[in-house]
Design a protein around this motif. Structure first.
Motif, PDB file in Angstrom:
ATOM      1  N   PRO B 147       0.824  -1.204   0.000  1.00 24.74           N
ATOM      2  CA  PRO B 147       0.000   0.000   0.000  1.00 24.74           C
ATOM      3  C   PRO B 147       0.865   1.264   0.000  1.00 24.74           C
ATOM      4  O   PRO B 147       2.035   1.212   0.327  1.00 24.74           O
ATOM      5  CB  PRO B 147      -0.776  -0.112   1.312  1.00 24.74           C
ATOM      6  N   GLY B 148       0.250   2.365  -0.355  1.00 26.93           N
ATOM      7  CA  GLY B 148       0.922   3.666  -0.245  1.00 26.93           C
ATOM      8  C   GLY B 148       1.893   3.967  -1.362  1.00 26.93           C
ATOM      9  O   GLY B 148       2.650   4.938  -1.296  1.00 26.93           O
ATOM     10  N   VAL B 149       1.889   3.152  -2.406  1.00 24.65           N
ATOM     11  CA  VAL B 149       2.815   3.393  -3.519  1.00 24.65           C
ATOM     12  C   VAL B 149       2.250   4.500  -4.408  1.00 24.65           C
ATOM     13  O   VAL B 149       1.048   4.535  -4.677  1.00 24.65           O
ATOM     14  CB  VAL B 149       3.004   2.098  -4.331  1.00 24.65           C
ATOM     15  N   SER B 150       3.113   5.384  -4.823  1.00 26.67           N
ATOM     16  CA  SER B 150       2.654   6.492  -5.655  1.00 26.67           C
ATOM     17  C   SER B 150       2.691   6.088  -7.127  1.00 26.67           C
ATOM     18  O   SER B 150       3.672   5.540  -7.608  1.00 26.67           O
ATOM     19  CB  SER B 150       3.545   7.706  -5.397  1.00 26.67           C
ATOM     20  N   ILE B 151       1.581   6.340  -7.828  1.00 25.69           N
ATOM     21  CA  ILE B 151       1.494   6.052  -9.258  1.00 25.69           C
ATOM     22  C   ILE B 151       1.176   7.360  -9.959  1.00 25.69           C
ATOM     23  O   ILE B 151       0.179   8.013  -9.654  1.00 25.69           O
ATOM     24  CB  ILE B 151       0.405   5.005  -9.563  1.00 25.69           C
ATOM     25  N   LYS B 152       2.047   7.747 -10.852  1.00 27.85           N
ATOM     26  CA  LYS B 152       1.897   9.044 -11.486  1.00 27.85           C
ATOM     27  C   LYS B 152       1.969   8.871 -12.984  1.00 27.85           C
ATOM     28  O   LYS B 152       2.703   8.011 -13.478  1.00 27.85           O
ATOM     29  CB  LYS B 152       3.061   9.920 -11.012  1.00 27.85           C
ATOM     30  N   VAL B 153       1.143   9.645 -13.712  1.00 27.07           N
ATOM     31  CA  VAL B 153       1.232   9.610 -15.165  1.00 27.07           C
ATOM     32  C   VAL B 153       2.336  10.569 -15.568  1.00 27.07           C
ATOM     33  O   VAL B 153       2.310  11.747 -15.221  1.00 27.07           O
ATOM     34  CB  VAL B 153      -0.105  10.030 -15.803  1.00 27.07           C
ATOM     35  N   LYS B 154       3.314  10.030 -16.245  1.00 28.79           N
ATOM     36  CA  LYS B 154       4.495  10.830 -16.572  1.00 28.79           C
ATOM     37  C   LYS B 154       4.115  12.076 -17.369  1.00 28.79           C
ATOM     38  O   LYS B 154       3.287  12.005 -18.274  1.00 28.79           O
ATOM     39  CB  LYS B 154       5.487   9.983 -17.370  1.00 28.79           C
ATOM     40  N   GLY B 155       4.714  13.152 -17.031  1.00 35.51           N
ATOM     41  CA  GLY B 155       4.478  14.380 -17.773  1.00 35.51           C
ATOM     42  C   GLY B 155       3.207  15.097 -17.358  1.00 35.51           C
ATOM     43  O   GLY B 155       2.865  16.127 -17.910  1.00 35.51           O
ATOM     44  N   THR B 156       2.484  14.558 -16.390  1.00 38.14           N
ATOM     45  CA  THR B 156       1.290  15.244 -15.893  1.00 38.14           C
ATOM     46  C   THR B 156       1.389  15.321 -14.373  1.00 38.14           C
ATOM     47  O   THR B 156       2.334  14.814 -13.788  1.00 38.14           O
ATOM     48  CB  THR B 156       0.003  14.464 -16.224  1.00 38.14           C
ATOM     49  N   THR B 157       0.404  15.973 -13.773  1.00 36.46           N
ATOM     50  CA  THR B 157       0.395  16.007 -12.321  1.00 36.46           C
ATOM     51  C   THR B 157      -0.582  14.981 -11.777  1.00 36.46           C
ATOM     52  O   THR B 157      -0.857  14.924 -10.596  1.00 36.46           O
ATOM     53  CB  THR B 157      -0.013  17.403 -11.818  1.00 36.46           C
ATOM     54  N   ARG B 158      -1.164  14.182 -12.693  1.00 35.88           N
ATOM     55  CA  ARG B 158      -2.153  13.184 -12.280  1.00 35.88           C
ATOM     56  C   ARG B 158      -1.461  12.064 -11.527  1.00 35.88           C
ATOM     57  O   ARG B 158      -0.482  11.510 -12.016  1.00 35.88           O
ATOM     58  CB  ARG B 158      -2.840  12.651 -13.533  1.00 35.88           C
ATOM     59  N   TYR B 159      -1.949  11.781 -10.329  1.00 47.86           N
ATOM     60  CA  TYR B 159      -1.331  10.683  -9.598  1.00 47.86           C
ATOM     61  C   TYR B 159      -2.329  10.064  -8.645  1.00 47.86           C
ATOM     62  O   TYR B 159      -3.381  10.612  -8.357  1.00 47.86           O
ATOM     63  CB  TYR B 159      -0.088  11.148  -8.839  1.00 47.86           C
ATOM     64  N   THR B 160      -1.994   8.867  -8.207  1.00 46.86           N
ATOM     65  CA  THR B 160      -2.806   8.195  -7.200  1.00 46.86           C
ATOM     66  C   THR B 160      -1.888   7.363  -6.322  1.00 46.86           C
ATOM     67  O   THR B 160      -0.677   7.358  -6.529  1.00 46.86           O
ATOM     68  CB  THR B 160      -3.902   7.329  -7.864  1.00 46.86           C
ATOM     69  N   MET B 161      -2.480   6.696  -5.374  1.00 47.54           N
ATOM     70  CA  MET B 161      -1.671   5.854  -4.503  1.00 47.54           C
ATOM     71  C   MET B 161      -2.362   4.517  -4.336  1.00 47.54           C
ATOM     72  O   MET B 161      -3.593   4.439  -4.360  1.00 47.54           O
ATOM     73  CB  MET B 161      -1.519   6.504  -3.147  1.00 47.54           C
ATOM     74  N   SER B 162      -1.569   3.490  -4.132  1.00 47.53           N
ATOM     75  CA  SER B 162      -2.171   2.172  -3.969  1.00 47.53           C
ATOM     76  C   SER B 162      -2.799   2.069  -2.587  1.00 47.53           C
ATOM     77  O   SER B 162      -2.298   2.622  -1.616  1.00 47.53           O
ATOM     78  CB  SER B 162      -1.129   1.080  -4.173  1.00 47.53           C
ATOM     79  N   GLY B 163      -3.907   1.335  -2.530  1.00 50.39           N
ATOM     80  CA  GLY B 163      -4.623   1.194  -1.269  1.00 50.39           C
ATOM     81  C   GLY B 163      -4.061   0.059  -0.437  1.00 50.39           C
ATOM     82  O   GLY B 163      -2.967  -0.456  -0.718  1.00 50.39           O
ATOM     83  N   ASN B 164      -4.827  -0.335   0.565  1.00 51.38           N
ATOM     84  CA  ASN B 164      -4.348  -1.342   1.506  1.00 51.38           C
ATOM     85  C   ASN B 164      -4.024  -2.685   0.856  1.00 51.38           C
ATOM     86  O   ASN B 164      -3.117  -3.373   1.275  1.00 51.38           O
ATOM     87  CB  ASN B 164      -5.386  -1.568   2.601  1.00 51.38           C
TER      88      ASN B 164
END
Lengths: 465, 1120
Positions: B147-164
């Motif tokens: 959990p808590g891993v950051s996933i970001k779309v390269k070249g954008t500010t769009r991101y999310t994080m993995s859940g539990n």
């Protein structure tokens, strides 16, 4: 983006700040009578409250001479007591820097009033004269303490910080010029406590006669006896002053605004205080049962007084320590503010008093031989007031001996009279050499503080150090 | 998913095909509007070689080679221009792009079907309706969800994080999104997003891809061109420290942390790569620049903000802990990480204030995810770990008697006044004053609670703290701190606008005594009775009764508010506009009351009540920093550019500083109006700062990185002639492990980087207003007017102190980064030394601000090493080691012999040096210690032997020879053990240097000092009761010189177990069903033991002061 442009356009302004809230820039100070008055108050109060004026000038010099003995263990005071000061002791460094810090204030006032317009002509004239008087007073002490010193008459550190010593003759000439100026430009009436009301009673400020009295002193130190006599006469002739009579002498000479006072210092720490620092230094917390105290009068000196001499009975006191009785200076009587308040007495450090002018004139008359009876009369005036045996001799030599002794008795532990006079008359080596094993002729001058020499490569040490 | 079955190009008759095609296209377009297009491409190898071919022909060939169908409008294709293509084993996507590159056509691939359309048509839809979604799972190296891993779309500010459960979901409008997946301690992975994705994370013990905070931005360890070192929240939380700076000790190469004493709130000295500025008499603090979340933080104690930095004679109210560190008011558990910037590359973006290094502190912020609540409570005790053995009563009295017997040349019979210890006090009386005054146990309690939560768009962090710490002194003294922190992050739906707001407030109260009682515990005669027979405090003799100081109430309260607003707007892709707005306010109220009973009656006779002081100080700080950043592909690399400006305004005020006396009774000491004598002063200092700064960073294929910084600064500390200065640096890094001959070729070698930088930074650490010719008001009224006094000797010409820094570093990692190593060499030269130039006091003042032509050089090396010794499923062992060495010297000083510094410094030697007499044994004639008369002057004098002006020679430096630390972290299942050793190799002064009087005086000293001295020769000469008489004087002087001789210089090296942390995480099943819950219990210790040859209280604080305490705490942390 817009902000960036603002930075570009207003570069200097972005980092400009006002002076601190409690500070005023110099160009404003001397552009108004009110602020210039405050700067002048700063000069006088700094002088009055500096340790050198309020305490050290008396204690150090009296220890160096043969009035006072030091009883405790502070190394610096033992050095003065034994005349074994070194260039690195910090005590004389304070003397040196204190006098010069007052001189800086005086120079700043003289320069400021000269370079800035705004203050009224009357103020310019008066304050310049006062600053010159104060400057001369400081140089008088510097020369008599350290011998040749740099003659600093400007504030610019690029010049003032690196000046070499000037000869004492040049410095005395400057003092005479400054005091003569002051005498010309100062009024007869003391300026008083406010700008609008004048009072001849408040003598913490100076008048024409303060300058005249100092001139008399400077002339006698430079051997111009005729000028000393005439200036002393001017002061004595003034109706502003009179010797405190015998009846009230016990309590009258060292209180604030007394008739004999020509110049007094404002109290220490606060202008509303009523005691002097010297009293706090000399008088232990109890006269009868103390565990320790620092200064006592040399019993050999106290023995010079007749037991009925009012100065012996009123200006000295006994202290008992472990069963032994010692004598201490007791000119100022209240060692703390609460004690003075309780007694309802205000004491001020008296810097110049009329008695000195009598003795200056007596000596000047005796030295020139022009008026020996006048000399005797002046001497007797002081003796009469003190309830002492009157001198009857009429020859110059006897008179001079008697005047010197009277000088010593009258002005013991009162600033540096005894120490300066011993040196002026050339008796120091003989008198002190016989009394103190550690005394050497070089001891007449304090060493120039090492810190000052380290910071100014043009400054040389006094001989022997 | 909607299915779409394409036409087979080779089949039906033309009209039918066409109708069908139109129908299907229409359907497709309708559906395409609603469906989510995924970009799945199977790797297909295509070889094709055509010149000016018809597009349909080409498609046919591709269909034959790949089996992909094509759907298109024949009219559209007929308009297409012919294509020339020559590819070998190419991928379908590449071939299609190649074919359509100059056409007004675009393509989409769905389930083995390629759809060709007019360009721009579908793109429009994409903008309005989503896009591609990726559903993924992140697993760690053991296949466990992370959990808590950051996933970001390269070249954008769009991101999310993995859940539990390690799952994540992200939507993007990109056709072929590249996802950047990163997590602390793992390698950053870049992947093309596909609808269903499983990511296996690979651990990276070297943390090469961990985000590193730098000045005005971030980078990674891999790409950083500068030299910096940091600690994280985890390492801070392992240590039961009050001041977060203490947590840095022993963990950072090139950084020395020294605690001045062990009292709560004590000052902490942080020195980064040596001392650059000489100041006078070492008074200049050489403080680094502290930045908290982008806002410069006070580096000087709050109560001296309006005072001079270079003068020791400030009338600051005394407190036992010395200068109070303002950093005390920051709750350590609110800190996410601390980065210490060292070289020019890292620091020059801070220009004129960076010469002494920069400490960047980032506080905790919200994280998207489940709302988490965490509670951490601990409680512990602290005590002095080492006392000094003193001379006991019998020996002390024997020495006193002997001393009076020795002083025969002058009548020196002891009297009740001169020797109450011999004649009045109990001859068998004994008090262990150290035990009495420093032997207490200080209790510590600490509670922290925090809450965080929110989503990727809006999230928050909220925390509160309370900390209470006692003192080892007798009585109920101590230090308390309470505070809270709030942080909010928000981004707009399209992620173009971002906002971060944080506010931190804390208040503390310190009421420990105004004097460090260690001094008294050391010098009091052992039979000194603290009370008289009537029960009042005893003031007999020359000493002050320490209980008097304990009776003086000292009440220091500070509060600190730090707020910060960060706004960011993406103007265009890659172009961001940011603004950082900060405000902070620190204030301190101090009240000291000294009741009559606490005052020595011989000094305060006539007083009917005590005295009191009241001081209030505050500092307001405002900062605005607009910035523009631009990121773009340039040639084969990436260019990052930053341009910005700073405007800072700091306002420090001391509205009042009151000394009061003359109270009618001690009951009114807290009421200033009850005093009859009041002396008041005030102070004010303004400081303004404006800058422009910029940075260009070019990264070529993650192999070559060049970094250029520039800053132009203006500071109100300088006169009109030199307000502005330019600073900058050039840095470069070569990641040679990316070069072909090395990349993935050697199994044991995983990373290698060579970096270097050179630049100029400055220091404006000097008094304000030094150029200003002003008068200051004093309360003294003379002749009816208040007084104005000149403030200083003005100098309009002084300017920045300048440090040129050269840095070369090598970062290596081996065995899949399990062993990483970082070495550095630096060479710094500081010139234009900004000092209060000492002048002869004939100038009216003893100095004025000026630049000295002196140059100080600091050069040294640093080595850090981290090794994962063992890593298995249940057990791991990680070691970190660092060691640094710095050489400091005054490189040059033209005309030093004409300056006052000729007696303070010697060119070629370190700034802080021990200039001591050389002990030459007992002189057989005098029977007293003798010393080498280096300048043959016939006497021993204080000047330097090196300049022929005295007899003090260079015996060594106070700077450590080398220092460092070793941290081990062991994990076994749920148990973690960390411990850190700190080591310092240095010379120091023994207690002899602080023992001012020879044996026999009315003053006690350590047994070691006295006995070692007496062992030198005969007591008939060495023992003395005073300076009376020639013998007494000579004996005193000989001892005095002995304390200032090399006999007092000893090895003060030490190895200290600085910190131990043992924690146990309770098994999840104990806590119930909610998998988010966790509970940890721990025990921590600070300064557990010290190995040293040093005989004094403590080799770190040296001299006579309460040494740093040994602290042991226990606590628990609960998260749900």
């Amino acid at each position: 983006m817009a902000f960036t442009i603002i930075i570009f356009s207003g570069c200097e302004k972005t980092v400009e700040i006002d002076p601190p809230l409690n500070q005023v820039t110099t160009d404003l100070v001397f552009a108004s009578d009110k602020l210039a008055t405050a700067a002048r108050a700063g000069m006088f109060s700094s002088l009055a409250t500096t340790t050198t004026q309020s305490q050290s000038i008396t204690t150090y010099s009296s220890l160096q001479a043969d009035d006072l003995l030091y009883m405790a263990t502070t190394a610096a005071l033992q050095e003065f007591n034994n005349n074994t000061y070194t260039a690195v002791s910090t005590s004389q460094a304070a003397l040196f820097s204190d006098w010069y810090s007052i001189i800086y204030r005086a120079n700043a006032i003289i320069e400021g009033l000269q370079n800035t317009s705004g203050a009224s002509e009357a103020i310019k004239k008066q304050f310049t004269a006062e600053a010159k008087l104060v400057r001369a007073y400081c140089y008088f002490h510097l020369v008599n303490t350290f011998g040749e010193v740099p003659l600093v008459l400007v504030t610019d550190p690029a010049i003032s910080a690196f000046l070499p010593k000037s000869s004492t003759a040049i410095i005395y000439a400057q003092m005479i010029a400054d005091l003569t100026d002051a005498k010309t430009n100062l009024g007869v009436v003391y300026p008083g406590v406010t700008a609008t009301t004048t009072s001849s009673n408040d003598r913490t400020l100076v008048n024409k006669f303060t300058a005249t009295a100092l001139l008399a002193r400077v002339y006698i130190f430079t051997g111009n006896f005729a000028a000393a006599e005439s200036n002393a006469s001017e002061v004595i002739a003034s109706t502003l002053y009179s010797l405190i009579p015998k009846a009230t002498m016990a309590t009258g000479v060292f209180v604030r605004d007394n008739a004999e006072c020509i110049w007094e210092m404002s109290p220490p720490l606060l202008n509303t205080n009523q005691y002097t620092v010297e009293a706090g230094v000399f008088i232990p917390s109890s006269l009868t049962s103390v565990t320790t105290f620092n200064y006592r009068l040399d019993p050999r000196f106290a023995a010079l007084f007749a037991s009925t001499d009012l100065r012996r009975t009123n200006w000295m006191s006994n202290v008992t320590l472990s069963g032994t009785t010692y004598i201490i200076p007791f000119k100022y009587k209240y060692r703390t503010q609460p004690l003075a308040v309780a007694a309802g007495v205000s004491e001020s450090q008296i810097v110049i008093r009329l008695a000195e002018q009598y003795l200056i004139r007596a000596e000047a008359r005796a030295r020139t031989g022009s008026n020996l009876s006048g000399a005797l009369a002046d001497l007797n005036a002081i003796q009469t007031r003190a309830g002492a045996t009157l001198t009857t001799a009429t020859d110059a030599a006897s008179l001079l001996t008697a005047i010197a002794l009277e000088n010593r008795k009258e002005f013991f532990c009162e600033q540096a009279y005894r120490w300066y006079n011993l040196k002026r008359t050339g008796e120091a080596d003989a008198v002190l050499g016989a009394l103190k094993s550690s005394y050497t002729p070089k001891s007449k001058l304090l060493p120039i503080p090492q810190a000052a020499i380290d910071a100014n490569y043009n400054l040389t040490q006094n001989p022997g150090y | 998913m909607y299915k779409f079955y394409p036409n087979n190009l080779g089949g039906r008759s033309r009209p039918v095909r066409k109708i069908l095609l139109i129908m299907r296209l229409t359907t497709f377009l309708l559906l395409a509007a609603m469906m989510q297009v995924s970009a799945t491409t199977l790797a297909q190898q295509i070889t094709i070689n055509r010149k000016n071919a018809n597009l349909t022909e080409v498609f046919k060939t591709i269909r034959l080679q790949t089996g992909y169908d094509f759907v298109y409008d024949q009219d559209l294709i007929s308009k297409a221009s012919p294509v020339t293509i020559n590819v070998n084993n190419a991928e379908l996507n590449d071939v299609l792009k190649n074919c359509l590159s100059n056409q007004s056509l675009t393509y989409t691939i769905t389930n083995k079907t390629v759809i060709i359309q007019e360009k721009g048509f579908l793109d429009k839809f994409k903008g309005y309706f989503a896009t591609i979604t990726v559903n993924g799972t992140v697993l760690d190296e053991n296949g466990v969800p992370l959990p808590g891993v950051s996933i970001k779309v390269k070249g954008t500010t769009r991101y999310t994080m993995s859940g539990n459960n390690g799952r994540f979901y992200i939507a993007t409008s990109d056709e072929n999104p590249i996802l950047v997946i990163s997590y602390l301690g793992y390698k950053t992975i870049e992947l093309t997003g596909i609808p269903t994705l499983t990511v296996n994370m690979v651990p990276d013990p070297a943390k090469l891809d961990e985000v590193q905070v730098i000045g005005y931005g971030t980078t990674t360890r891999r790409l950083n061109t500068g030299s910096q070192v940091g600690i994280s929240a985890e390492q801070i939380s392992d240590q039961p420290v009050t001041n977060v700076l203490q947590a840095m000790a022993g963990r950072m190469a090139g950084v020395t942390i020294t605690q001045s004493n062990g009292l709560p709130g004590a000052g902490i000295t942080v020195q980064i790569r040596g001392v650059n500025s000489i100041g006078e008499n070492g008074i200049k603090p050489n403080r680094p620049l502290y930045i908290i979340d982008g806002v410069p933080f006070l580096s000087e104690p709050i109560n001296s903000a309006t005072y001079s930095v270079t003068s020791a004679s400030n009338t600051r109210l005394p407190s036992a802990e010395g200068t109070t560190s303002p950093m005390n008011s920051i709750n350590p558990s609110d800190i996410e990480n601390i980065e210490v910037l060292k070289d020019a590359d890292a620091t020059s973006i801070y220009g004129s204030r960076a010469a002494n290094g920069v400490v960047l502190i980032t506080t905790k912020r919200g994280k998207p995810g489940r709302t988490k609540f965490s509670l951490n409570a601990s409680s512990g005790i602290s005590e002095v770990s080492h006392f000094v053995e003193m001379v006991g009563t019998q020996q002390y009295l024997a020495l006193r008697a002997k001393a009076f017997a020795n002083n025969t040349t002058n009548p020196a019979t002891p009297t009740a006044t001169s020797a109450p210890d011999l004649l009045v006090w109990d001859q068998n009386g004994y008090t262990d004053f150290q035990k009495m005054f420093l032997g207490g146990t200080a209790k510590t309690n600490d509670v922290n609670a925090s809450m965080s939560g929110g989503d990727t768009q809006t999230n928050f962090f909220l925390s509160g703290t309370y900390h209470k710490e006692g003192n080892v002194f007798p009585g109920n003294q101590g230090y308390q701190r309470g505070g809270g922190k709030f942080s909010l992050n928000h981004s707009s739906l399209d992620q173009r606008f971002n906002l971060a707001l944080s506010a931190m407030y804390s208040t503390d109260k310190n009421n420990i005594a105004s004097t460090d009682l260690a001094t008294w515990a050391y010098i009091l005669p052992p039979n000194f009775p603290l009370y008289t027979s009537t029960g009042t405090l005893n003031w007999d003799g020359f000493v002050s009764n320490p209980l008097g100081y304990l009776n003086q109430a000292n009440d220091n309260r500070t509060s600190n508010l730090n707020t910060n607003l960060y706004l960011k707007y993406t103007l265009l892709k890659g172009l961001d506009f940011k603004t950082n707005l900060g405000f902070s306010k620190s204030d301190m109220t101090q009240v000291v009351t000294r009741p009559l009973s606490s005052l020595n009656p011989s000094l305060f006779s006539g007083y009917t009540a005590g005295t009191a002081s009241y001081v209030y100080n505050y500092t307001n700080n405002y900062i605005v920093e607009p910035q523009i950043t631009y990121t773009s592909k340039v040639w084969k690399g990436t260019l990052n550019a930053l341009a910005g400006g700073t405007y800072q305004y700091k306002q420090s005020r001391m509205p009042y500083n009151i000394s009061a006396s003359g109270f009618t009774s001690d009951d009114f000491l807290r009421t200033v109006t009850a005093a009859s004598t009041i002396s008041t002063s005030s102070g004010s200092v303004d400081y303004k700062y404006a800058s422009l700064f910029g940075r260009l960073n070019y990264n070529l294929q993650d192999k070559y990185v060049v970094n250029v910084n520039f800053r132009r600064d203006g500071s109100s500390r300088f006169g009109p002639n030199n307000k502005f200065g330019n600073f900058g640096s050039v840095g470069a890094a070569w990641i040679f492990s990316e070069e072909k001959p090395l990349k993935d070729k050697l199994s044991w070698f995983s990373f290698g980087k060579l970096r270097g930088s050179y630049g100029i930074v400055g220091s404006d650490e000097i008094d304000n207003y030094g150029y200003l010719d002003t008068y200051a008001a004093s309360t003294y009224v003379y002749g009816g007017s208040t007084s104005l006094n000149p403030t200083r000797l003005p100098n309009p010409d002084y300017k920045w102190e300048e440090t040129k820094k050269l840095d070369i570093g090598l970062d290596l990692a081996f065995f899949k980064n399990r062993l990483s190593l970082s070495g550095g060499f630096y060479h710094n030269r500081t010139s234009n030394q900004l000092v209060t130039l000492t002048t002869s006091s004939q100038a009216g003042f003893t100095g004025y601000l000026s630049n000295l032509p002196a140059t100080v050089q600091n050069s040294g090396w640093e080595l850090s090493l981290t090794s994962t010794n063992i890593k298995s499923k249940n057990f791991s062992w990680i070691s970190s080691f660092n060691v640094s060495q710095n050489h400091n010297k005054l490189l040059s000083f033209p005309n030093i012999e004409k300056s006052s510094y000729y007696t303070t410094y010697v060119v070629g030697l370190p700034i802080s040096s021990y200039y001591l007499y050389q002990y030459a044994g007992i002189n057989p004639t005098t029977n007293l210690p003798s010393f080498i008369d280096f300048n043959n002057s016939g006497s021993i004098t204080t000047g330097f032997a090196a300049t022929g002006r005295g007899d003090r020679y260079y015996a060594g430096t106070s700077y450590p020879k080398y220092f460092g630390g070793l941290t081990n972290t062991l994990n076994y299942k749920s148990v973690t053990l960390d411990f850190t050793f700190q080591f310092v190799k240095q010379m120091g002064r023994s207690l002899l240097a602080s023992s001012n009087y020879p044996p026999g005086y009315f003053s006690n000293a350590a047994a070691s000092v006295v006995n070692e001295y007496l062992a030198l020769g005969s007591q008939d000469y060495l023992v003395s009761a005073g300076t009376r008489g020639t013998a007494g004087s000579a004996s005193y002087l000989a001892y005095s010189n002995y304390t200032a001789s090399d006999a007092s210089l000893v090895d003060a090296s030490f190895i200290r177990l600085k910190n131990v942390n043992l924690s146990y995480t309770l098994p999840a099943k104990w806590l119930g069903k909610n998998s988010g819950q966790s509970m940890r219990i721990y025990s921590q210790a600070q300064n557990l033991f010290t190995i040293t040859k040093y005989k004094g209280f403590d080799p770190e604080s040296q001299s006579i002061a309460t040494p740093p305490l040994r602290t042991i705490t226990g606590g628990f942390q609960f998260t749900f």
